[in-house]
Design a protein around this motif. Structure first.
Motif, short mmCIF file in Angstrom:
data_model
loop_
_atom_site.label_atom_id
_atom_site.label_comp_id
_atom_site.label_asym_id
_atom_site.label_seq_id
_atom_site.Cartn_x
_atom_site.Cartn_y
_atom_site.Cartn_z
N VAL A 165 20.39 8.54 46.64
CA VAL A 165 19.48 9.69 46.78
C VAL A 165 20.25 10.99 46.56
O VAL A 165 19.75 11.93 45.93
N LEU A 166 21.48 11.05 47.08
CA LEU A 166 22.31 12.25 46.88
C LEU A 166 22.59 12.48 45.41
O LEU A 166 22.49 13.61 44.91
N GLN A 167 22.93 11.41 44.69
CA GLN A 167 23.20 11.54 43.26
C GLN A 167 21.96 12.04 42.51
O GLN A 167 22.04 12.85 41.59
N GLU A 168 20.80 11.55 42.94
CA GLU A 168 19.53 11.99 42.32
C GLU A 168 19.31 13.49 42.56
O GLU A 168 18.87 14.20 41.66
N ALA A 169 19.62 13.93 43.78
CA ALA A 169 19.48 15.37 44.09
C ALA A 169 20.43 16.20 43.24
O ALA A 169 20.07 17.28 42.74
N ILE A 170 21.66 15.69 43.04
CA ILE A 170 22.65 16.39 42.20
C ILE A 170 22.14 16.47 40.77
O ILE A 170 22.15 17.54 40.14
N ASP A 171 21.68 15.33 40.24
CA ASP A 171 21.22 15.27 38.85
C ASP A 171 19.99 16.14 38.61
O ASP A 171 19.78 16.65 37.50
N SER A 172 19.18 16.32 39.65
CA SER A 172 17.95 17.13 39.51
C SER A 172 18.23 18.62 39.67
O SER A 172 17.32 19.44 39.54
N GLY A 173 19.49 18.97 39.97
CA GLY A 173 19.85 20.38 40.10
C GLY A 173 19.50 20.98 41.43
O GLY A 173 19.48 22.21 41.59
N TYR A 174 19.22 20.11 42.45
CA TYR A 174 18.85 20.65 43.76
C TYR A 174 20.06 21.13 44.54
O TYR A 174 19.95 21.98 45.42
#
Length: 806
Positions: free
Chosen positions: A640-649
């Motif tokens: 989930v953290l990686q997804e947040a990073i990839d989404s620019g959050y």
């Protein structure tokens, strides 16, 4: 039907007469029903008056008369003016023999100019197969016998005009002589000053025209003489009453007798430029606009003289001695100001008389110097006077405050007895800026806001694009012109006086230059830029050190950078003291909650005396997304953290979010809005990063994020049923004391609670107050993202720009 009136300059030989014919031809082709009223061509009326005077003095006038005839014939083919020329020959010869002339004779002479003009245009239109009809207004308008300034007899004139237009209507273009009429004896009369315009407005009234279009050699009515004020703007629309106030600017078409017939039937008047076909001119109607129209005039060949001394206060006869002494040398005083609480008198004289004025006043007050009643007589010669004509003193605070905000301090000001004119003396070096400031403040035209943007990364770049995309709409809707004159990163700056455009990114790469903050200040001063706003979209602590210098040089501040509000409390207080001293503002709504109206709400509650008892919420959009997703989905924390990073959050190094300092800073900002003197060290922060992963490069941390999974899975599973994880900030305690309690922590809350129901990357804030009790004020919405943050910064810019606009 529309009535078109063309003035003398429009009808002059060459481009003028050709353009008039083209305008009429175009309107006919477009199917418009029109009537045309003409003045005499070029300087015809003045020429005829000069010839008449020569004839009266028995001077040689025939050469001038022949030149006049030659001008009227010019290169026009087959024009027949024998009757008009013969009439003039006889009249001038008679005047020459008698050595005098009456007003009746003068009217006969001057009337030939309009007749020649109308006959010529009629013939030129017929040559283009337009059904034009020469219409001699002496056959239509009946007046009294007051030659030179005759008054129309309304009933008879109206009957004649309606009968004529009933006969000559359809596709006929009636070409009517302006200015001239006849009395009941069929003797030629003229309608005096503004006569051709009067003819046109009478026709418009009797025929109930749709509009009167007055074609001149200017684009319309201006807020000031453009020769004196380069930024003077054409006024698109104003009322007849307001138009009269601006008649000083060559708009003699706005004489009262021209306006009255239009007002009676509510017929609009449009001032157009014959030579600028695409310009829509100024529309004048009976509809009053919200603000009174005013005008600016400037005197810059002046000097300001000050008399100072303890004996001036309340002493009888001082003013009389000054004026008498100056009058004896024919030195005129244009402005005088004497404050009741001040020991001084200031007044303005012509610059070339200043030294003489000082010398003779020193002689006059020699004994007063000896007694020390007068201590000094000084000259300030680098000054200028700005007069605001039509400015009511009761509303003068707006332009005056705008001057002060822009660091223009008037040296002297006064107003007339009527209270409708205000004059200011300013330093000549500040004249250009002062005119811009006053002009933008008092007229219904765009107020120019000059913006310097520091930091053009994700938020800054998005903000610039938003400004460029919205600028035209904002100018149209709000009368605010946003001009981004500076864009800078930490190394280079792009400076453009008239603003950047869509190619700014490439331009800063190609032609950006190294800079210091003093370069931006110097550029703004050099180009007399007013209404300055500096935008801090950096995350830099070092840039914050520029804030006070920017404030000192006239900049308001808008910031998405949280650093300034979370540094030592002493700096926080010093910054606000400096803002107050300079009457500047510092807005930072995006410091907490991105584009949500959180800080503003808290400020308003606190200002109103509401006792805020607690503020609690999810402050980080990044961590909101992380825990909202992790709490409800059966996935590892690292995924989930990686997804947040990839989404620019998150920040590129997500530890900047996970450490909790960002939430801590936001919480501290809110505490200080409640006048609490907490420091950042007072914030108790739960750091979400295990100690062994806090140091080292970001890339190393990103390679090891799977090490977080076990710990956060345990935290998730340890919750009570129906609960979710939320990373919150909590300001609590007795908030009426000097300091509050500030906690930043990971908590478990019921999924059905307000905090538990937050979705996506939304932020949520609960504001508890004494009045609302256990029911908090809840503010919820998008709490992260460049577009949202940039829009919040943009909102702060517009709030500053609109201040004083209403």
């Amino acid at each position: 039907m529309k009535v078109l009136k063309f003035g003398g300059k429009s009808l002059a030989n060459g481009k003028g007469i050709k353009t008039v014919v083209t305008i009429i031809e175009d309107k006919v082709k477009q199917g418009e029903k029109i009537t045309v009223v003409l003045s005499a061509r070029g300087n015809t009326t003045n020429e005829l008056e000069k010839i008449l005077e020569k004839a009266r003095k028995n001077e040689s006038y025939k050469a001038q008369l022949e030149a006049f005839k030659k001008y009227q014939l010019a290169d026009f083919e087959n024009v027949q003016f024998e009757n008009e020329f013969n009439t003039l020959d006889k009249l001038f010869e008679g005047v020459s023999l008698l050595g005098d002339y009456s007003k009746r004779i003068k009217d006969q002479v001057l009337s030939q100019g309009e007749v020649i003009s109308a006959k010529l245009v009629t013939q030129l239109l017929k040559a283009k197969n337009i059904n034009a009809n020469f219409t001699d207004s002496r056959e239509l308008i009946v007046t009294d016998e007051q030659f030179g300034d005759a008054q129309p007899l309304d009933r008879l004139s109206k009957e004649n005009i309606l009968a004529h237009f009933e006969k000559h209507n359809g596709n006929t273009v009636n070409v009517v002589t302006g200015f001239i009429a006849s009395n009941a004896k069929k003797e030629t009369t003229t309608l005096g000053r503004n006569g051709s315009n009067y003819t046109a407005s009478l026709l418009a009234n009797y025929l109930e025209a749709e509009e009167l279009q007055n074609f001149t050699h200017v684009n319309g009515i201006y807020t000031a003489n453009p020769d004196l004020v380069p930024e003077a703007q054409k006024i698109e629309k104003l009322s007849f009453a307001q138009a009269n106030e601006l008649a000083n600017f060559g708009a003699n078409i706005l004489h009262a007798k021209t306006i009255i017939p239009l007002l009676e039937k509510n017929i609009p008047l449009r001032i157009l430029n014959t030579f600028d076909h695409g310009n829509k001119g100024t529309l004048i109607t009976s509809e009053e606009s919200e603000k009174g129209i005013k005008s600016l005039s400037v005197l810059d060949n002046v000097a300001l003289i000050h008399l100072e001394g303890r004996g001036l206060l309340g002493k009888v006869g001082i003013d009389a001695r000054i004026f008498r002494t100056l009058a004896q040398r024919n030195i005129s005083v244009s402005i005088i100001s004497q404050g009741s609480s001040e020991r001084g008198i200031g007044f303005v004289v012509q610059a070339d008389q200043a030294n003489e004025a000082k010398f003779i006043l020193e002689e006059e007050f020699e004994a007063d110097f000896y007694k020390r009643d007068v201590s000094a007589i000084t000259i300030e010669d680098q000054v200028a006077v700005i007069s605001i004509i039509g400015q009511d003193l009761s509303t003068f605070h707006k332009p005056y405050n705008a001057l002060i905000k822009n660091q223009v301090i008037p040296l002297l000001f006064n107003n007339t007895v009527s209270g409708k004119n205000v004059s200011l003396v300013v330093k000549k070096e500040q004249l250009h800026k002062a005119l811009n400031v006053i002009h933008g403040e008092i007229f219904e035209i765009s107020k120019k806001i000059n913006i310097a943007i520091f930091g053009h990364g994700l938020v800054g770049g998005t903000l610039i694009d938003q400004i460029l995309q919205s600028a035209k709409q904002i100018e149209s809707r709000k009368h605010i012109k946003l001009n981004v004159f500076a864009v800078a990163n930490s190394k280079k700056i792009l400076l453009k006086r008239n603003g950047i455009d869509a190619g700014w990114k490439q331009e800063i790469k190609d032609s950006g230059e190294p800079y210091a903050i003093q370069d931006v200040i110097a550029f703004a001063k050099q180009h007399h830029l007013e209404n300055l706003i500096a935008i801090d979209n950096t995350a830099s602590q070092s840039f914050v050190s520029n804030y006070i210098e920017l404030i000192d040089h006239g900049f308001d501040l808008v910031s998405s950078n949280k650093v300034a509000n979370t540094l030592e409390f002493d700096f926080y207080k010093d910054l606000r003291t400096k803002l107050k001293e300079n009457q500047k503002q510092y807005l930072y709504e995006t410091n907490v909650g991105a584009g949500l109206p959180l800080i503003d709400t808290i400020k308003l509650l606190h200002l109103s005396g509401e006792n805020i008892t607690r503020i609690k919420g999810v402050f980080s959009g990044s961590l909101s997304y992380l825990f909202n997703t992790f709490s409800v989905e059966d996935r590892p924390f690292s995924e989930v953290l990686q997804e947040a990073i990839d989404s620019g959050y998150t920040e590129p190094d997500p530890r900047e979010d996970l450490c909790g300092n960002d939430v801590g800073r936001k919480l501290l900002i809110l505490a200080r809005e409640l006048d609490l003197s907490n420091e950042f060290d007072d914030v108790q922060i739960h750091n979400l990063i295990p100690e062994n992963l806090r140091e080292g490069e970001a890339s190393d941390f990103l390679n090891r994020i799977a090490e977080l999974d076990e710990e956060y899975q345990k935290v998730k599973e340890a919750q009570k049923p129906g609960c979710v994880l939320r990373y919150i900030g909590d300001l609590w305690g007795d908030l009426s004391q000097e300091k509050g309690n500030l906690d930043v922590k990971l908590v478990s809350v019921p999924a059905t609670s307000a905090l538990g129901q937050v979705k996506g990357s939304d932020s949520i804030f609960e504001i508890y107050t004494e009045s609302y009790g256990d029911q908090p004020i809840v503010i919820q919405g998008a709490g992260a993202g460049a577009a949202v943050t940039a829009r919040g910064v943009f909102g702060d810019i517009l709030r500053l720009a609109e201040k004083g606009n209403h």
